[in-house]
Write a protein that holds these residues in place. Structure first.
Motif, PDB file in Angstrom:
ATOM      1  N   GLU A   1      -4.779  90.452   7.080  1.00 27.18           N
ATOM      2  CA  GLU A   1      -3.521  91.356   7.211  1.00 27.18           C
ATOM      3  C   GLU A   1      -2.508  91.129   8.138  1.00 27.18           C
ATOM      4  N   GLY A   2      -1.052  91.128   7.836  1.00 24.46           N
ATOM      5  CA  GLY A   2      -0.052  90.838   8.587  1.00 24.46           C
ATOM      6  C   GLY A   2       0.026  89.327   8.962  1.00 24.46           C
ATOM      7  N   ARG A   3      -0.711  88.509   8.619  1.00 21.28           N
ATOM      8  CA  ARG A   3      -0.688  86.956   8.784  1.00 21.28           C
ATOM      9  C   ARG A   3       0.026  86.377   7.523  1.00 21.28           C
ATOM     10  N   TRP A   4       1.127  86.217   7.392  1.00 19.02           N
ATOM     11  CA  TRP A   4       1.597  85.561   6.151  1.00 19.02           C
ATOM     12  C   TRP A   4       1.631  84.355   6.131  1.00 19.02           C
ATOM     13  N   LEU A   5       1.092  83.518   5.201  1.00 16.66           N
ATOM     14  CA  LEU A   5       0.837  82.176   4.874  1.00 16.66           C
ATOM     15  C   LEU A   5       1.458  81.737   3.489  1.00 16.66           C
ATOM     16  N   TRP A   6       2.092  80.494   3.455  1.00 18.08           N
ATOM     17  CA  TRP A   6       2.424  79.946   2.379  1.00 18.08           C
ATOM     18  C   TRP A   6       1.327  79.284   1.612  1.00 18.08           C
ATOM     19  N   ARG A   7       1.687  79.151   0.558  1.00 16.50           N
ATOM     20  CA  ARG A   7       0.698  78.402  -0.161  1.00 16.50           C
ATOM     21  C   ARG A   7       0.005  77.255  -0.016  1.00 16.50           C
ATOM     22  N   ASP A   8       0.882  76.422   1.000  1.00 18.40           N
ATOM     23  CA  ASP A   8       0.181  75.145   1.514  1.00 18.40           C
ATOM     24  C   ASP A   8      -0.480  75.258   2.834  1.00 18.40           C
TER      25      ASP A   8
ATOM     26  N   LYS B   1      11.154  86.877   7.728  1.00 17.19           N
ATOM     27  CA  LYS B   1      10.247  88.040   7.746  1.00 17.19           C
ATOM     28  C   LYS B   1       9.990  88.712   6.498  1.00 17.19           C
ATOM     29  N   VAL B   2       8.749  89.333   6.190  1.00 16.04           N
ATOM     30  CA  VAL B   2       8.360  89.967   4.856  1.00 16.04           C
ATOM     31  C   VAL B   2       8.691  91.415   5.390  1.00 16.04           C
ATOM     32  N   GLU B   3       9.646  92.019   4.557  1.00 16.76           N
ATOM     33  CA  GLU B   3       9.741  93.471   4.894  1.00 16.76           C
ATOM     34  C   GLU B   3       8.682  94.274   4.045  1.00 16.76           C
ATOM     35  N   TRP B   4       8.761  95.566   4.403  1.00 19.27           N
ATOM     36  CA  TRP B   4       7.704  96.462   3.687  1.00 19.27           C
ATOM     37  C   TRP B   4       6.219  96.214   3.689  1.00 19.27           C
ATOM     38  N   ASP B   5       5.841  95.498   4.898  1.00 18.24           N
ATOM     39  CA  ASP B   5       4.579  95.202   4.885  1.00 18.24           C
ATOM     40  C   ASP B   5       3.664  96.385   4.964  1.00 18.24           C
ATOM     41  N   GLY B   6       2.381  96.264   4.242  1.00 22.90           N
ATOM     42  CA  GLY B   6       1.547  97.321   4.475  1.00 22.90           C
ATOM     43  C   GLY B   6       0.145  97.050   3.896  1.00 22.90           C
TER      44      GLY B   6
ATOM     45  N   ASP C   1      -1.794  97.666   1.283  1.00 23.18           N
ATOM     46  CA  ASP C   1      -2.003  97.730  -0.019  1.00 23.18           C
ATOM     47  C   ASP C   1      -0.785  96.558  -0.459  1.00 23.18           C
ATOM     48  N   ARG C   2       0.027  95.751   0.294  1.00 23.05           N
ATOM     49  CA  ARG C   2       1.181  94.896  -0.035  1.00 23.05           C
ATOM     50  C   ARG C   2       0.810  93.652   0.750  1.00 23.05           C
ATOM     51  N   ASP C   3       0.157  92.782  -0.242  1.00 32.37           N
ATOM     52  CA  ASP C   3      -0.272  91.401   0.105  1.00 32.37           C
ATOM     53  C   ASP C   3       0.182  90.227  -0.640  1.00 32.37           C
ATOM     54  N   CYS C   4       1.153  90.513  -1.270  1.00 32.36           N
ATOM     55  CA  CYS C   4       1.948  89.437  -2.007  1.00 32.36           C
ATOM     56  C   CYS C   4       3.451  89.474  -1.762  1.00 32.36           C
ATOM     57  N   ALA C   5       4.192  88.468  -1.726  1.00 33.30           N
ATOM     58  CA  ALA C   5       5.511  88.386  -1.153  1.00 33.30           C
ATOM     59  C   ALA C   5       6.077  88.140  -2.507  1.00 33.30           C
ATOM     60  N   ASP C   6       7.536  88.777  -2.690  1.00 34.34           N
ATOM     61  CA  ASP C   6       8.409  88.430  -3.585  1.00 34.34           C
ATOM     62  C   ASP C   6       9.695  88.096  -3.124  1.00 34.34           C
ATOM     63  N   LEU C   7      10.721  87.525  -3.808  1.00 36.18           N
ATOM     64  CA  LEU C   7      11.923  87.109  -3.188  1.00 36.18           C
ATOM     65  C   LEU C   7      13.043  87.735  -4.162  1.00 36.18           C
TER      66      LEU C   7
ATOM     67  N   LEU D   1      12.551  88.632   1.671  1.00 38.15           N
ATOM     68  CA  LEU D   1      11.281  88.842   1.259  1.00 38.15           C
ATOM     69  C   LEU D   1      10.580  89.880   1.285  1.00 38.15           C
ATOM     70  N   PHE D   2       9.840  90.352   0.433  1.00 34.60           N
ATOM     71  CA  PHE D   2       9.656  91.893   0.494  1.00 34.60           C
ATOM     72  C   PHE D   2       7.973  91.633   0.004  1.00 34.60           C
ATOM     73  N   ALA D   3       7.144  92.694   0.960  1.00 31.42           N
ATOM     74  CA  ALA D   3       5.820  92.598   0.515  1.00 31.42           C
ATOM     75  C   ALA D   3       5.584  93.756  -0.595  1.00 31.42           C
ATOM     76  N   ALA D   4       4.634  93.244  -1.651  1.00 34.34           N
ATOM     77  CA  ALA D   4       4.646  93.996  -2.833  1.00 34.34           C
ATOM     78  C   ALA D   4       2.829  93.930  -3.300  1.00 34.34           C
ATOM     79  N   ASP D   5       2.568  95.036  -3.948  1.00 38.31           N
ATOM     80  CA  ASP D   5       1.433  95.166  -4.624  1.00 38.31           C
ATOM     81  C   ASP D   5       0.950  93.980  -5.566  1.00 38.31           C
ATOM     82  N   CYS D   6       0.028  93.236  -5.299  1.00 37.63           N
ATOM     83  CA  CYS D   6      -0.299  91.988  -6.039  1.00 37.63           C
ATOM     84  C   CYS D   6      -0.637  92.392  -7.666  1.00 37.63           C
ATOM     85  N   GLU D   7      -0.975  93.526  -7.964  1.00 34.24           N
ATOM     86  CA  GLU D   7      -1.245  93.924  -9.259  1.00 34.24           C
ATOM     87  C   GLU D   7      -0.138  94.076  -9.977  1.00 34.24           C
ATOM     88  N   ALA D   8       1.052  94.094  -9.229  1.00 35.50           N
ATOM     89  CA  ALA D   8       2.141  94.389 -10.122  1.00 35.50           C
ATOM     90  C   ALA D   8       2.600  93.302 -10.961  1.00 35.50           C
TER      91      ALA D   8
END
Length: 241
Positions: free
Chosen positions: A187-194, A205-210, A212-218, A224-231
């Motif tokens: 949690e809080g440590r954002w990593l790219w797929r590589d 920087k990833v905005e709205w981090d929380g 329950d928000r573990d995936c980022a969208d552009l 970059l915003f943190a979002a619910d991975c189930e969305a």
């Protein structure tokens, strides 16, 4: 009588100058007395005239030289400007020709460097699901990319960000794209797929981090915003060409 007459005459050679002065009331000035002063005045006048003449000649030559230099500089500037415009026009024509060649090559299935419906840019192929696939959850979109020998897009520099943003602007109803960035492992440590840290490639920087928000969208503006991975949403895949 002759002697009387002779004695009665005044010998002019024996006249006293003082007596003449008495008779006339003034002395006669000779021209020779003022000659040195006249010659000095003439010399001064001639010298001044020569200085004025030389000064005028020098100023005239200087002005002529300045005008000649200015004309040469102006001509050189005009020539340089013309050459620059010709060079720029040639570059623009070469760029259009190159774009036409690339477009023709990428449309030819025999020469295509990317799969059909994929975009080529700087040695990589990109797939944007908008209008082509149904929206998916982040994990499902990652699986789609894996099946096509790619991964969710890892954005490595500003130019790549601008390229993806440019594609997004062609779809007015595109609010965001799933990209390959997550903090699901820690949690809080954002990593790219590589596996690279978010700051590894560029400041971000990833905005709205929380929690329950573990995936980022552009989104627009490169945010970059943190979002619910189930969305559900569209995504972008990336692979080498």
């Amino acid at each position: 009588m002759g002697q009387g007459a002779s004695s009665g005459r005044m010998d002019l050679s024996q006249r006293n100058p003082e007596e003449d002065t008495k008779h006339t009331g003034e002395t006669h000035k000779t021209p020779a007395a003022s000659c040195p002063t006249c010659r000095l005045a003439v010399r001064v006048a001639v010298s001044l005239a020569a200085v004025i003449l030389v000064t005028g000649l020098v100023l005239t030559l200087a002005l002529l030289a300045m005008r000649t230099a200015a004309a040469e500089t102006d001509q050189t500037a005009k020539s340089s400007g013309q050459e620059l415009r010709k060079h720029r026009q040639q570059c623009q024509e070469d760029y259009r020709d190159l774009n036409l060649v690339l477009h023709t090559v990428t449309q030819d299935s025999r020469c295509r460097v990317c799969p059909e419906r994929w975009f080529w840019w700087k040695g990589h192929c990109y797939f944007f699901s908008v209008g082509l696939e149904e929206n998916l959850q982040w994990n499902k979109s990652a699986e789609f990319c894996q099946r096509h020998s790619s991964s969710l897009a890892v954005i490595t520099d500003r130019s790549e960000m601008e390229f993806i943003q440019g594609v997004m602007r062609t779809f007015p109803q595109l609010p965001f794209l799933w990209v390959g960035l997550t903090d699901s492992k820690e949690e809080g440590r954002w990593l790219w797929r590589d596996g690279a840290e978010i700051q590894h490639y560029m400041p971000a920087k990833v905005e709205w981090d929380g929690e329950d928000r573990d995936c980022a969208d552009l989104r627009g503006g490169g945010s970059l915003f943190a979002a619910d991975c189930e969305a559900y949403g569209p995504w972008a895949c990336k692979r080498e060409s």
